[in-house]
Write a protein that holds these residues in place. Structure first.
Motif, PDB file in Angstrom:
ATOM      1  N   ALA A 284       1.460  -3.934   8.927  1.00 17.31           N
ATOM      2  CA  ALA A 284       0.679  -5.391   9.003  1.00 17.31           C
ATOM      3  C   ALA A 284       1.476  -6.351   9.615  1.00 17.31           C
ATOM      4  O   ALA A 284       1.255  -7.561   9.278  1.00 17.31           O
ATOM      5  N   ARG A 285       2.444  -6.155  10.630  1.00 15.84           N
ATOM      6  CA  ARG A 285       2.990  -7.013  11.549  1.00 15.84           C
ATOM      7  C   ARG A 285       2.492  -6.708  12.871  1.00 15.84           C
ATOM      8  O   ARG A 285       3.332  -5.838  13.436  1.00 15.84           O
ATOM      9  N   ALA A 349      -9.625 -12.134   0.402  1.00 13.07           N
ATOM     10  CA  ALA A 349      -8.413 -11.296   0.438  1.00 13.07           C
ATOM     11  C   ALA A 349      -8.129 -10.590  -0.932  1.00 13.07           C
ATOM     12  O   ALA A 349      -7.467  -9.535  -0.834  1.00 13.07           O
ATOM     13  N   ASP A 350      -8.730 -11.307  -1.905  1.00 11.27           N
ATOM     14  CA  ASP A 350      -8.534 -10.657  -3.322  1.00 11.27           C
ATOM     15  C   ASP A 350      -9.859 -10.276  -3.865  1.00 11.27           C
ATOM     16  O   ASP A 350     -10.772 -11.026  -3.588  1.00 11.27           O
ATOM     17  N   ASP A 366     -17.048  -8.305   0.953  1.00 13.26           N
ATOM     18  CA  ASP A 366     -16.446  -7.026   1.060  1.00 13.26           C
ATOM     19  C   ASP A 366     -15.748  -6.956   2.237  1.00 13.26           C
ATOM     20  O   ASP A 366     -16.359  -7.117   3.278  1.00 13.26           O
ATOM     21  N   PRO A 367     -14.396  -6.867   2.190  1.00 12.49           N
ATOM     22  CA  PRO A 367     -13.335  -6.594   3.359  1.00 12.49           C
ATOM     23  C   PRO A 367     -13.973  -5.477   4.275  1.00 12.49           C
ATOM     24  O   PRO A 367     -13.884  -5.399   5.605  1.00 12.49           O
ATOM     25  N   ARG A 368     -14.309  -4.457   3.762  1.00 15.31           N
ATOM     26  CA  ARG A 368     -14.861  -3.511   4.624  1.00 15.31           C
ATOM     27  C   ARG A 368     -16.057  -3.392   5.340  1.00 15.31           C
ATOM     28  O   ARG A 368     -16.165  -3.268   6.417  1.00 15.31           O
ATOM     29  N   ALA A 369     -16.869  -4.130   4.569  1.00 16.31           N
ATOM     30  CA  ALA A 369     -18.305  -4.906   5.362  1.00 16.31           C
ATOM     31  C   ALA A 369     -17.833  -5.823   6.574  1.00 16.31           C
ATOM     32  O   ALA A 369     -18.611  -5.633   7.524  1.00 16.31           O
ATOM     33  N   ALA A 393      -4.636  -7.300   4.199  1.00 18.85           N
ATOM     34  CA  ALA A 393      -4.170  -6.179   4.897  1.00 18.85           C
ATOM     35  C   ALA A 393      -3.890  -4.913   4.090  1.00 18.85           C
ATOM     36  O   ALA A 393      -4.253  -3.840   4.476  1.00 18.85           O
ATOM     37  N   GLY A 394      -3.408  -5.021   3.076  1.00 17.17           N
ATOM     38  CA  GLY A 394      -3.609  -3.948   2.038  1.00 17.17           C
ATOM     39  C   GLY A 394      -4.674  -3.260   1.654  1.00 17.17           C
ATOM     40  O   GLY A 394      -4.737  -2.120   1.582  1.00 17.17           O
ATOM     41  N   ARG A 395      -5.642  -4.122   1.467  1.00 14.71           N
ATOM     42  CA  ARG A 395      -7.230  -3.716   1.357  1.00 14.71           C
ATOM     43  C   ARG A 395      -7.871  -2.860   2.695  1.00 14.71           C
ATOM     44  O   ARG A 395      -8.702  -2.315   2.243  1.00 14.71           O
ATOM     45  N   LEU A 396      -7.254  -3.131   3.715  1.00 15.19           N
ATOM     46  CA  LEU A 396      -8.039  -2.654   5.006  1.00 15.19           C
ATOM     47  C   LEU A 396      -7.105  -1.722   5.680  1.00 15.19           C
ATOM     48  O   LEU A 396      -7.618  -0.873   6.456  1.00 15.19           O
TER      49      LEU A 396
END
Length: 416
Positions: A284-285, A349-350, A366-369, A393-396
């Motif tokens: 994620a950088r 993000a959370d 929803d980050p995926r959406a 970043a961790g979720r995606l």
């Protein structure tokens, strides 16, 4: 029918999930950050400081500098440990030995050993970060690590990592406005907190500029510590002659130069330094995911300075998917990226928060959406930038790996 299973004895673990759940449940319980707590925990567990420590503090670039420097030291034959935070997907990312991440069974064994005494009150009450630092020292001692590259969590004055001794170099990557509620509301106050990483007589390496640089210079002078500043043009910051800076994103070049200067202070050879420059960056950088006919750039930029740098580095045009923690300077971080983007999607993000209400072209909790919408809008040949938080970043990152693998296998990326 069989009744419920008998309760497990206190301290007994049956899985990695048990161990990680116990670790994440450690809380400071309202206690202020305090290096003395970390020191008390390490002493109670009889954990020695590594023989040599490079302490890395700063607002941005700490993780990238730490990864590059550890890779250089490993390439030079030094048995090197690395401690970084936060992790993007799994806690095992935080600790490495000779380039290999912590193994799940190592975490389980450590927690099984310390849990009974911790729950019985025979060990100092410590939070998650202090316990993960203790875990790192425990594993490094068992593996005969001779050099540890240790990234601070927040600032330096009260950070747990400042409890470590045997520091052979202090690195202050840069100073920008972040963690204002903890470190102070001005650049000078934040620089003063980070200057607490400077040890008497121990060399300091920094890419700071302006007023923060002068704060650091004065602190180094008072401590009698040699001070290497990127802006002074010191040759030790030069990239290896065989390394093409165009091979890495513009946001990473300065981090590599800081790592190079530190490596030369440690006496590492030029071949090892070049090898470290070529080593993979942390997740994620400016991480690029090629998804067939589209591209996603995943970056953890989570403060205004990092967002400005990322906005300059991103290709045009791009679609922005952005999410920030409520406690962060979200709107100020969003602004430079939003100005540069052709289209903007806001998300959270959370999992416990909603997408922020700032001006945008679309909004999805929803980050995926949000990612799906961004990819749809980017279209064939387009670029999507995901930024605002390492939590986002961790979720995606997992879904993005899935998309990339689909594209490689079938030529079509489908978010399942």
């Amino acid at each position: 029918t069989a009744g419920p299973p008998p309760p497990r004895p206190a301290g007994e673990l049956t899985s990695v999930d048990d161990a990680t759940t116990w670790l994440f449940a450690r809380r400071r319980s309202g206690r202020e950050r305090d290096r003395a707590t970390a020191r008390a925990l390490l002493d109670a567990l009889a954990l020695p400081d590594p023989p040599a420590v490079v302490h890395v503090v700063g607002t941005n670039g700490k993780g990238s500098v730490s990864h590059a420097l550890a890779a250089m030291a490993n390439a030079a034959g030094r048995r090197t440990g690395r401690f970084t935070s936060p992790h993007v997907e799994e806690v095992f990312e935080r600790i490495s030995i000779a380039g290999a991440p912590l193994r799940p069974d190592e975490l389980v064994a450590f927690v099984a050993r310390v849990r009974p005494d911790a729950e019985a009150g025979r060990l100092p009450q410590a939070g998650f970060f202090e316990w993960t630092l203790a875990l790192a020292l425990d594993r490094w001692a068992a593996a005969d690590v001779t050099l540890a590259v240790v990234e601070a969590g927040v600032g330096a004055r009260r950070d747990a990592t400042s409890a470590l001794g045997n520091v052979v170099a202090s690195v202050v990557t840069n100073v920008a406005l972040d963690h204002l509620e903890t470190l102070g509301g001005t650049l000078e106050a934040i620089a003063d907190d980070k200057a607490a990483a400077i040890r008497p007589g121990v060399p300091v390496v920094s890419a700071a500029r302006g007023a923060p640089l002068e704060v650091l210079r004065r602190a180094a002078f008072r401590a009698g510590s040699p001070f290497l500043a990127l802006v002074d043009g010191d040759d030790r910051f030069a990239l290896p002659t065989g390394f093409d800076p165009g091979a890495v994103p513009p946001t990473h070049v300065e981090n590599l130069r800081v790592a190079c200067a530190t490596a030369r202070l440690l006496g590492l050879d030029e071949g090892a330094i070049e090898a470290g420059c070529r080593a993979p960056r942390p997740p994620a950088r400016f991480e690029i995911f090629d998804l067939g006919d589209r591209r996603v750039i995943l970056d953890g930029a989570h403060d205004p300075a990092a967002a400005e740098a990322l906005a300059r580095a991103l290709p045009r045009p791009f679609v922005l998917v952005f999410g920030a923690l409520e406690r962060k300077q979200g709107e100020a971080t969003y602004a430079p990226l939003a100005r540069a983007a052709a289209w903007r999607v806001l998300t959270c993000a959370d999992g416990g928060e909603a997408a922020p209400p700032w001006p945008a072209d679309a909004r999805h909790d929803d980050p995926r959406a949000a990612l799906e919408r961004g990819l749809e809008r980017a279209g064939p040949g387009g670029t999507v930038a995901v930024a605002g938080s390492l939590y986002l970043a961790g979720r995606l990152r997992g879904p993005l790996r899935h998309l990339r693998d689909d594209a490689r296998r079938t030529g079509v990326a489908t978010l399942g």
